[in-house]
Design a protein around this motif. Structure first.
Motif, PDB file in Angstrom:
ATOM      1  N   PRO A   1      25.637  20.149  46.459  1.00 50.35           N
ATOM      2  CA  PRO A   1      25.335  20.768  47.710  1.00 50.35           C
ATOM      3  C   PRO A   1      23.728  20.900  48.197  1.00 50.35           C
ATOM      4  N   ALA A   2      23.093  20.843  46.981  1.00 50.33           N
ATOM      5  CA  ALA A   2      21.772  21.324  47.222  1.00 50.33           C
ATOM      6  C   ALA A   2      20.855  19.947  47.808  1.00 50.33           C
ATOM      7  N   LEU A   3      21.810  18.859  47.714  1.00 46.84           N
ATOM      8  CA  LEU A   3      21.057  17.680  48.461  1.00 46.84           C
ATOM      9  C   LEU A   3      20.926  18.059  49.986  1.00 46.84           C
ATOM     10  N   ALA A   4      21.912  18.723  50.651  1.00 50.68           N
ATOM     11  CA  ALA A   4      21.884  18.902  52.085  1.00 50.68           C
ATOM     12  C   ALA A   4      20.600  19.807  52.279  1.00 50.68           C
ATOM     13  N   LEU A   5      20.217  20.667  51.471  1.00 52.89           N
ATOM     14  CA  LEU A   5      19.212  21.496  51.970  1.00 52.89           C
ATOM     15  C   LEU A   5      17.844  20.820  51.551  1.00 52.89           C
ATOM     16  N   ALA A   6      17.899  19.793  50.635  1.00 50.40           N
ATOM     17  CA  ALA A   6      16.630  18.936  50.298  1.00 50.40           C
ATOM     18  C   ALA A   6      16.198  17.961  51.575  1.00 50.40           C
ATOM     19  N   PHE A   7      17.284  17.560  52.212  1.00 46.33           N
ATOM     20  CA  PHE A   7      17.232  16.611  53.303  1.00 46.33           C
ATOM     21  C   PHE A   7      16.870  17.471  54.651  1.00 46.33           C
ATOM     22  N   ALA A   8      17.486  18.682  54.744  1.00 45.11           N
ATOM     23  CA  ALA A   8      17.110  19.523  55.965  1.00 45.11           C
ATOM     24  C   ALA A   8      15.658  19.832  55.726  1.00 45.11           C
ATOM     25  N   GLY A   9      15.233  20.096  54.574  1.00 43.43           N
ATOM     26  CA  GLY A   9      13.633  20.345  54.428  1.00 43.43           C
ATOM     27  C   GLY A   9      13.010  19.309  54.991  1.00 43.43           C
ATOM     28  N   GLY A  10      13.452  17.951  54.386  1.00 41.41           N
ATOM     29  CA  GLY A  10      12.627  17.014  54.891  1.00 41.41           C
ATOM     30  C   GLY A  10      12.642  16.552  56.314  1.00 41.41           C
TER      31      GLY A  10
ATOM     32  N   ALA B   1      10.320  23.777  67.727  1.00 40.63           N
ATOM     33  CA  ALA B   1      10.540  24.693  66.808  1.00 40.63           C
ATOM     34  C   ALA B   1      11.881  25.504  66.729  1.00 40.63           C
ATOM     35  N   LYS B   2      12.464  25.443  67.945  1.00 41.33           N
ATOM     36  CA  LYS B   2      13.721  26.267  67.978  1.00 41.33           C
ATOM     37  C   LYS B   2      14.779  25.543  67.340  1.00 41.33           C
ATOM     38  N   ALA B   3      14.830  24.144  67.530  1.00 38.31           N
ATOM     39  CA  ALA B   3      15.839  23.375  66.881  1.00 38.31           C
ATOM     40  C   ALA B   3      15.664  23.392  65.354  1.00 38.31           C
ATOM     41  N   ALA B   4      14.366  23.472  64.988  1.00 38.69           N
ATOM     42  CA  ALA B   4      13.789  23.482  63.345  1.00 38.69           C
ATOM     43  C   ALA B   4      14.569  24.625  62.901  1.00 38.69           C
ATOM     44  N   ALA B   5      14.253  25.952  63.637  1.00 40.40           N
ATOM     45  CA  ALA B   5      14.753  27.117  62.906  1.00 40.40           C
ATOM     46  C   ALA B   5      16.117  27.062  63.018  1.00 40.40           C
ATOM     47  N   VAL B   6      17.113  26.504  63.787  1.00 34.35           N
ATOM     48  CA  VAL B   6      18.417  26.466  63.967  1.00 34.35           C
ATOM     49  C   VAL B   6      18.790  25.585  62.530  1.00 34.35           C
ATOM     50  N   VAL B   7      18.265  24.491  62.232  1.00 31.63           N
ATOM     51  CA  VAL B   7      18.429  23.662  60.925  1.00 31.63           C
ATOM     52  C   VAL B   7      18.051  24.546  59.763  1.00 31.63           C
ATOM     53  N   ALA B   8      16.793  25.234  59.665  1.00 33.50           N
ATOM     54  CA  ALA B   8      16.769  25.883  58.478  1.00 33.50           C
ATOM     55  C   ALA B   8      17.457  26.955  58.164  1.00 33.50           C
ATOM     56  N   ALA B   9      18.004  27.906  59.144  1.00 33.37           N
ATOM     57  CA  ALA B   9      18.906  28.814  58.978  1.00 33.37           C
ATOM     58  C   ALA B   9      20.198  28.427  58.664  1.00 33.37           C
ATOM     59  N   LEU B  10      20.820  27.506  59.359  1.00 28.52           N
ATOM     60  CA  LEU B  10      22.183  26.841  58.953  1.00 28.52           C
ATOM     61  C   LEU B  10      22.138  26.486  57.570  1.00 28.52           C
ATOM     62  N   SER B  11      20.986  25.664  57.205  1.00 25.56           N
ATOM     63  CA  SER B  11      20.876  25.051  55.728  1.00 25.56           C
ATOM     64  C   SER B  11      20.995  26.001  54.763  1.00 25.56           C
ATOM     65  N   ALA B  12      20.081  27.362  54.809  1.00 25.66           N
ATOM     66  CA  ALA B  12      19.885  28.146  53.841  1.00 25.66           C
ATOM     67  C   ALA B  12      21.351  28.942  53.694  1.00 25.66           C
ATOM     68  N   LEU B  13      21.980  29.262  54.816  1.00 23.55           N
ATOM     69  CA  LEU B  13      23.160  29.868  54.796  1.00 23.55           C
ATOM     70  C   LEU B  13      24.316  29.060  54.080  1.00 23.55           C
ATOM     71  N   TYR B  14      24.303  27.531  54.198  1.00 22.17           N
ATOM     72  CA  TYR B  14      25.141  26.808  53.507  1.00 22.17           C
ATOM     73  C   TYR B  14      24.971  26.722  52.092  1.00 22.17           C
ATOM     74  N   TYR B  15      23.598  26.738  51.939  1.00 26.33           N
ATOM     75  CA  TYR B  15      23.322  26.507  50.296  1.00 26.33           C
ATOM     76  C   TYR B  15      23.591  28.077  49.493  1.00 26.33           C
ATOM     77  N   ALA B  16      23.340  28.892  50.279  1.00 24.55           N
ATOM     78  CA  ALA B  16      23.724  30.302  49.783  1.00 24.55           C
ATOM     79  C   ALA B  16      25.275  30.317  49.529  1.00 24.55           C
ATOM     80  N   LEU B  17      26.138  30.059  50.389  1.00 27.85           N
ATOM     81  CA  LEU B  17      27.486  30.053  50.342  1.00 27.85           C
ATOM     82  C   LEU B  17      28.152  29.177  48.930  1.00 27.85           C
ATOM     83  N   ALA B  18      27.424  27.939  49.075  1.00 28.42           N
ATOM     84  CA  ALA B  18      27.830  26.948  48.034  1.00 28.42           C
ATOM     85  C   ALA B  18      27.633  27.240  46.741  1.00 28.42           C
ATOM     86  N   ILE B  19      26.580  28.057  46.257  1.00 22.52           N
ATOM     87  CA  ILE B  19      26.268  28.395  44.859  1.00 22.52           C
ATOM     88  C   ILE B  19      26.711  29.617  44.520  1.00 22.52           C
ATOM     89  N   TYR B  20      27.273  30.359  45.260  1.00 18.51           N
ATOM     90  CA  TYR B  20      27.557  31.607  45.049  1.00 18.51           C
ATOM     91  C   TYR B  20      29.204  31.795  45.394  1.00 18.51           C
TER      92      TYR B  20
END
Length: 378
Positions: free
Chosen positions: A318-327, A359-378
């Motif tokens: 699942p971390a690959l989704a977070l990495a792609f979101a960052g890039g 910037a608005k759209a980028a913030a949405v992607v960052a927030a959703l990706s962080a939430l997904y990563y947090a849920l996936a690893i815990y």
């Protein structure tokens, strides 16, 4: 090794941002510097090892993909017509998203031209047109098998393309959701137009999608290309032109040196050193390192070639989704991104107004990706 890597990345970034060196030349210089510093006498053997089956797979896939994209761009008006038949508001998003499935440098200009009549009827402003076209065209970069970043990631991680897609699809979903969330309030009603039968022009993309999961990707794309040439009786001169376009020395150089750089990193053991340093900060590093590379270079697949190799042990699953979101977020906000420059020039946008939407759209992607990563690893 870490110091050599950081110096190499700085050279690549500085060369690209200076506008005096193309990213292909900057990448070659940075990769060779790292290889010499980190490997010394082992560098020639590591270089030879990079020219392997994975590189052949990536390059052959991309060549046929770009050749097919060259032929398909001639049918852009039919694509727009078919998608407009689904409804003007849906088409405002779907036209750039569909044309975004064609891997071509600066391809946002093609979708900008195709979508312009619809955006004109809707009365959209310059910044709104730029945002919709630019953002929606790039939502696929983490999952579409023809994109260079997906192919490079497959080679870097040593997994099949379908596995990359399975791990990374949330990044594409979050990008699409962000584009719709920010774009929906600005998309206006317009008179319906278009012919539903023109949706048939999408068949090559659908065929590639299906075949890529049942056959090796180079073969899948080659078969679709040959079928297209035979069905539409494409003239020989156009076939030749499509391969001249596909065999771009710049794109090939970026691919080759990305994979060579990846091999140098693998041989030098940098990943192990980075893992020790980043212990306890994995999530932050997985997002921020690709983000920084994407922001600095503005190239959709540079972060896959530069950022993914050193953090490769961290991005299986699942971390690959977070990495792609960052890039993705970094690339989309980069002032060096050629698609942003071309779209802005075409629509004569105002940088500040466009960046507020981005910037608005980028913030949405960052927030959703962080939430997904947090849920996936815990």
């Amino acid at each position: 090794m870490l110091l050599a890597f950081l110096l190499s990345v700085l050279i690549i970034i500085a060369g690209t941002l200076s506008r005096k060196l193309d990213v292909s030349a900057s990448l070659a210089a940075g990769a060779l510097l790292y290889g010499a510093a980190a490997l010394g006498p082992r560098m020639p053997a590591a270089t030879a090892a990079a020219f392997n089956e994975s590189m052949a797979y990536v390059i052959s896939s991309l060549v046929f993909a770009m050749a097919l994209g060259y032929l398909l761009k001639e049918r852009g008006e039919r694509l727009a017509s078919g998608l407009s038949a689904l409804g003007p508001r849906a088409a405002a998003f779907l036209i750039p998203a569909s044309i975004g499935l064609l891997p071509m440098p600066g391809g946002a200009y093609v979708s900008a031209v195709v979508a312009e009549p619809l955006y004109e009827r809707m009365g959209l402003g310059r910044n709104e047109r730029t945002f919709l076209n630019y953002w929606m065209r790039h939502i696929w970069i983490s999952v579409w098998p023809l994109f260079q970043g997906v192919l490079i990631t497959s080679a870097v991680l040593g997994v099949p393309v379908w596995q990359v897609v399975e791990w990374a699809w949330p990044a594409a979903a979050f990008a699409a959701l962000a584009g719709v969330a920010v774009g929906a309030p600005i998309v206006k009603r317009a008179a319906a137009s278009g012919r539903a039968r023109d949706l048939a022009a999408l068949w090559p993309l659908a065929a590639v999608a299906v075949l890529s999961f049942t056959a090796p990707l180079p073969l899948a794309v080659a078969l679709v290309y040959l079928a297209y040439v035979a069905l539409y009786r494409v003239p020989r001169r156009q076939v030749a032109a499509s391969f001249r376009y596909a065999l771009s020395p710049r794109i090939l150089a970026i691919l080759v040196f990305s994979l060579v750089f990846s091999q140098y990193i693998k041989e030098s053991g940098l990943s192990r050193q980075l893992l020790e340093i980043l212990a306890g900060y994995a999530g932050l590093a997985v997002f921020l390192i690709p983000f920084a590379i994407g922001l600095a270079t503005g190239v959709e697949f540079a972060f896959a070639g530069l950022a993914f190799p050193p953090i490769s042990p961290l991005i299986h699953g699942p971390a690959l989704a977070l990495a792609f979101a960052g890039g993705f977020v970094g690339v989309m906000l980069s002032p060096a991104h050629s698609c942003l420059v071309l779209t802005c020039e075409h629509y004569r946008c105002e940088a500040g107004g466009t960046y507020r939407l981005l910037a608005k759209a980028a913030a949405v992607v960052a927030a959703l990706s962080a939430l997904y990563y947090a849920l996936a690893i815990y």
